[in-house]
Design a protein around this motif. Structure first.
Motif, PDB file in Angstrom:
ATOM      1  N   MET A 163      46.058  50.189  38.007  1.00  0.00           N
ATOM      2  CA  MET A 163      46.612  49.847  39.580  1.00  0.00           C
ATOM      3  C   MET A 163      45.961  51.072  40.869  1.00  0.00           C
ATOM      4  N   CYS A 164      45.193  50.591  41.468  1.00  0.00           N
ATOM      5  CA  CYS A 164      44.768  51.547  42.550  1.00  0.00           C
ATOM      6  C   CYS A 164      45.833  51.842  43.319  1.00  0.00           C
ATOM      7  N   ARG A 165      45.881  53.157  43.641  1.00  0.00           N
ATOM      8  CA  ARG A 165      47.136  53.578  44.703  1.00  0.00           C
ATOM      9  C   ARG A 165      47.004  53.121  46.029  1.00  0.00           C
ATOM     10  N   HIS A 166      45.891  52.819  46.467  1.00  0.00           N
ATOM     11  CA  HIS A 166      45.445  52.499  47.968  1.00  0.00           C
ATOM     12  C   HIS A 166      46.379  51.092  48.038  1.00  0.00           C
ATOM     13  N   ARG A 167      45.818  50.092  47.531  1.00  0.00           N
ATOM     14  CA  ARG A 167      46.222  48.841  47.825  1.00  0.00           C
ATOM     15  C   ARG A 167      46.566  47.945  46.754  1.00  0.00           C
ATOM     16  N   GLY A 168      46.565  48.634  45.474  1.00  0.00           N
ATOM     17  CA  GLY A 168      47.114  47.850  44.244  1.00  0.00           C
ATOM     18  C   GLY A 168      45.902  47.154  43.444  1.00  0.00           C
ATOM     19  N   MET A 169      44.691  47.246  43.699  1.00  0.00           N
ATOM     20  CA  MET A 169      43.724  46.575  43.196  1.00  0.00           C
ATOM     21  C   MET A 169      43.463  47.041  41.544  1.00  0.00           C
ATOM     22  N   ARG A 170      43.418  46.148  40.642  1.00  0.00           N
ATOM     23  CA  ARG A 170      42.980  46.575  39.324  1.00  0.00           C
ATOM     24  C   ARG A 170      41.752  47.862  39.404  1.00  0.00           C
ATOM     25  N   THR A 185      36.141  53.655  39.584  1.00  0.00           N
ATOM     26  CA  THR A 185      36.236  53.575  41.121  1.00  0.00           C
ATOM     27  C   THR A 185      36.600  52.261  41.554  1.00  0.00           C
ATOM     28  N   CYS A 186      37.650  52.172  42.357  1.00  0.00           N
ATOM     29  CA  CYS A 186      38.227  50.883  42.905  1.00  0.00           C
ATOM     30  C   CYS A 186      36.981  50.012  43.308  1.00  0.00           C
ATOM     31  N   LYS A 187      37.035  48.771  43.102  1.00  0.00           N
ATOM     32  CA  LYS A 187      35.975  47.895  43.884  1.00  0.00           C
ATOM     33  C   LYS A 187      36.199  47.379  45.386  1.00  0.00           C
ATOM     34  N   TYR A 188      37.439  47.787  45.713  1.00  0.00           N
ATOM     35  CA  TYR A 188      38.063  47.249  46.997  1.00  0.00           C
ATOM     36  C   TYR A 188      37.509  48.338  48.028  1.00  0.00           C
ATOM     37  N   HIS A 189      37.970  49.349  48.020  1.00  0.00           N
ATOM     38  CA  HIS A 189      37.599  50.330  49.364  1.00  0.00           C
ATOM     39  C   HIS A 189      36.987  51.512  48.694  1.00  0.00           C
ATOM     40  N   GLY A 190      36.849  51.696  47.340  1.00  0.00           N
ATOM     41  CA  GLY A 190      36.004  52.872  46.904  1.00  0.00           C
ATOM     42  C   GLY A 190      36.840  54.060  46.618  1.00  0.00           C
ATOM     43  N   TRP A 191      38.128  54.140  46.477  1.00  0.00           N
ATOM     44  CA  TRP A 191      38.879  55.266  45.943  1.00  0.00           C
ATOM     45  C   TRP A 191      38.364  55.606  44.412  1.00  0.00           C
ATOM     46  N   SER A 192      38.285  56.660  44.079  1.00  0.00           N
ATOM     47  CA  SER A 192      37.784  57.009  42.772  1.00  0.00           C
ATOM     48  C   SER A 192      38.689  57.859  42.143  1.00  0.00           C
TER      49      SER A 192
HETATM   50  S1  FES Z   1      42.390  49.009  46.908  1.00  0.00           S
HETATM   51 FE1  FES Z   1      41.454  50.438  45.626  1.00  0.00          FE
HETATM   52  S2  FES Z   1      40.570  51.589  47.280  1.00  0.00           S
HETATM   53 FE2  FES Z   1      41.705  50.167  48.532  1.00  0.00          FE
END
Ligand code: FES
Ligand SMILES: [Fe+2]
Length: 448
Positions: free
Chosen positions: A90-97, A110-117
């Motif tokens: 779970m990405c800590r930004h917005r919960g994306m896998r 690396t998260c595919k939503y906004h790119g947090w890694s």
């Molecule tokens: S939800 Fe992962 S970077 Fe935004």
């Protein structure tokens, strides 16, 4: 107390009405009710050791697999120091896998939503346009959420969300002795061969977990047709004949194991086994006997480590996890395991034979799935749902054993299913983790 915990506590009288493990009576709603399922996810899957992966799936630093702990998606990663960590996927930004692959090797996720890694050790290392966060977000506090407890047994990696869970070896207790009959046949240990076979069954996860803990009884009826096929070339050989002479073990931790010792020096499935496997079994006989003893070498067995990790061992070496998806659906993940030092043709033959018998469309597997789906469908009707089921086979005919932490009984019996539900009820109705010694006392005091 959170509203959820309060809700779970209020449910206890209903659960005690539905589950009378000592007398072998089960109310069908434990297999259908959404509120009970929700409490299972918190109090069973949130507090038990759950199987994650085997060492052979993660040989190098950065190797990872994704799996589930109950409903929660997790990433399991080999670290540079050789240890294993697991994180909520779970990405800590917005919960994306954050990882969408089944397996692989990565230095970072690396998260595919906004790119947090995130680094392989879970640290948050990169945020695109990081100036927006300067002085606001402390990266050290926003790494992937780590599964707090990870421990291994013979290369099997387990995780637990509850920091206070007793050590894995303690929670396994004597089931380890029986599991070793399958995992410790070679000094090289085991490895997984082939991929994970995954499929969904429209039935509650407990039907499968209980059956593997306790139910040899069904084989006489459910699997009659493949067994007739097995004995077709050898009319003197009844593959079920030996199974009646077996035993069953029920652990105070809810685990169950059943086995029989084949009378003849041949596995029950010998009629179907390819020559390469018969030769391998023959060739390794003396060394395996030396290592684990004659009785354990000849054990043909089924078992469950509470709550949802099961295995079979005969000429069909398979481990499986019954991932709960909803009250009326599970996802099966089946693995084939082999002695790590077996020749390649033997490994491949075990893989093929296991897929033939216990793959998603295997000879035996389809029989079991068909039963569970039909029961689950039956339980949608209101009168059926209110009518108790019977788990009384061998009730009162089991005893404690000086050599074991659990109880022993005949292989054809439902003692380990009752033990499974005893543990289930104990966890479901306790806000604080129930103490194991209390469980043992309760077990000894039980009607058996
Ligand atoms: S939800 Fe992962 S970077 Fe935004
Ligand atoms: Fe079966």
């Amino acid at each position: 107390m959170t509203p959820r915990a309060q809700h779970a506590d209020e449910m206890t009288p209903d659960l005690q009405r539905l589950v009378d493990a000592e007398h072998g009576l089960i109310g069908p709603e434990v297999y259908t009710d959404q509120a009970i399922f929700d409490v299972e996810m918190e109090r069973i899957f949130g507090r038990s050791w759950l199987f994650l992966a085997h060492d052979s799936q993660l040989p190098k630093a950065g190797d990872y697999v994704t799996t589930y702990m109950g409903l929660d998606p997790v990433i399991v990663v080999r670290q540079r120091d050789g240890s294993v960590k697991a994180f909520l996927n779970m990405c800590r930004h917005r919960g994306m896998r954050v990882c969408r692959e089944d397996e692989g090797n990565a230095r970072a996720f690396t998260c595919k939503y906004h790119g947090w890694s995130y680094a392989a050790d879970g640290r948050l290392t990169g945020m695109p346009l990081k100036d927006q966060y300067e002085g606001i977000v402390d990266k050290a506090a926003w790494g992937l959420k780590q599964v707090p407890r990870i421990e291994s047994y013979r290369g099997l990696i387990f995780g637990c969300f509850d920091e206070d869970v007793p050590p894995l070896a303690e929670e396994m207790g004597d089931i380890a002795y029986y599991l070793d009959a399958s995992l410790d046949r070679s000094p090289a240990g085991i490895e997984f061969v082939g991929g994970i076979i995954k499929w969904r069954i429209r039935a509650n996860w407990k039907f499968a977990a209980e059956q593997f803990a306790s139910d040899m009884y069904h084989t006489y009826t459910t699997h009659k047709s493949p067994y007739s096929l097995l004995s077709a070339d050898d009319l003197d050989h009844d593959p079920l004949k030996d199974t009646i002479h077996g035993h069953q073990y029920s652990s105070p931790h809810g685990h169950g194991f059943g086995w029989w010792i084949a009378e003849e020096e041949r596995p029950s499935d010998a009629a179907l086994l390819p020559t390469v496997l018969l030769r391998y079994i023959e060739k390794t006989r003396a060394a395996v006997t030396e290592r684990i003893g004659d009785d354990r070498r000849r054990m043909e067995s089924h078992g469950t480590i509470f709550p949802n990790f099961s295995w079979l061992y005969s000429s069909i070496p398979t481990l499986r996890v019954w991932h709960p998806k909803s009250p009326d659906e599970m996802e099966v993940w089946a693995y084939v395991f082999v002695d790590a030092d077996a020749p390649d043709d033997v490994k491949d033959a075990f893989r093929r034979f296991t897929v033939l018998t216990f793959g998603a469309s295997g000879l035996y597997e389809q029989d079991d799935g068909e039963n569970w789906v039909t029961i689950q469908n039956n339980l949608t009707s209101p009168q059926v749902r209110k009518t108790p089921m019977n788990l009384q086979s061998s009730l009162g005919r089991n005893g404690s054993s000086p050599d074991s932490d659990g109880r022993m009984g005949p292989v054809i019996g439902e003692m380990a299913s009752r033990g499974f539900f005893h543990r289930w009820l104990s966890l479901m109705s306790s806000r604080d983790r129930p103490q194991t010694h209390n469980l043992e006392e309760a077990m000894i005091d039980a009607a058996e």
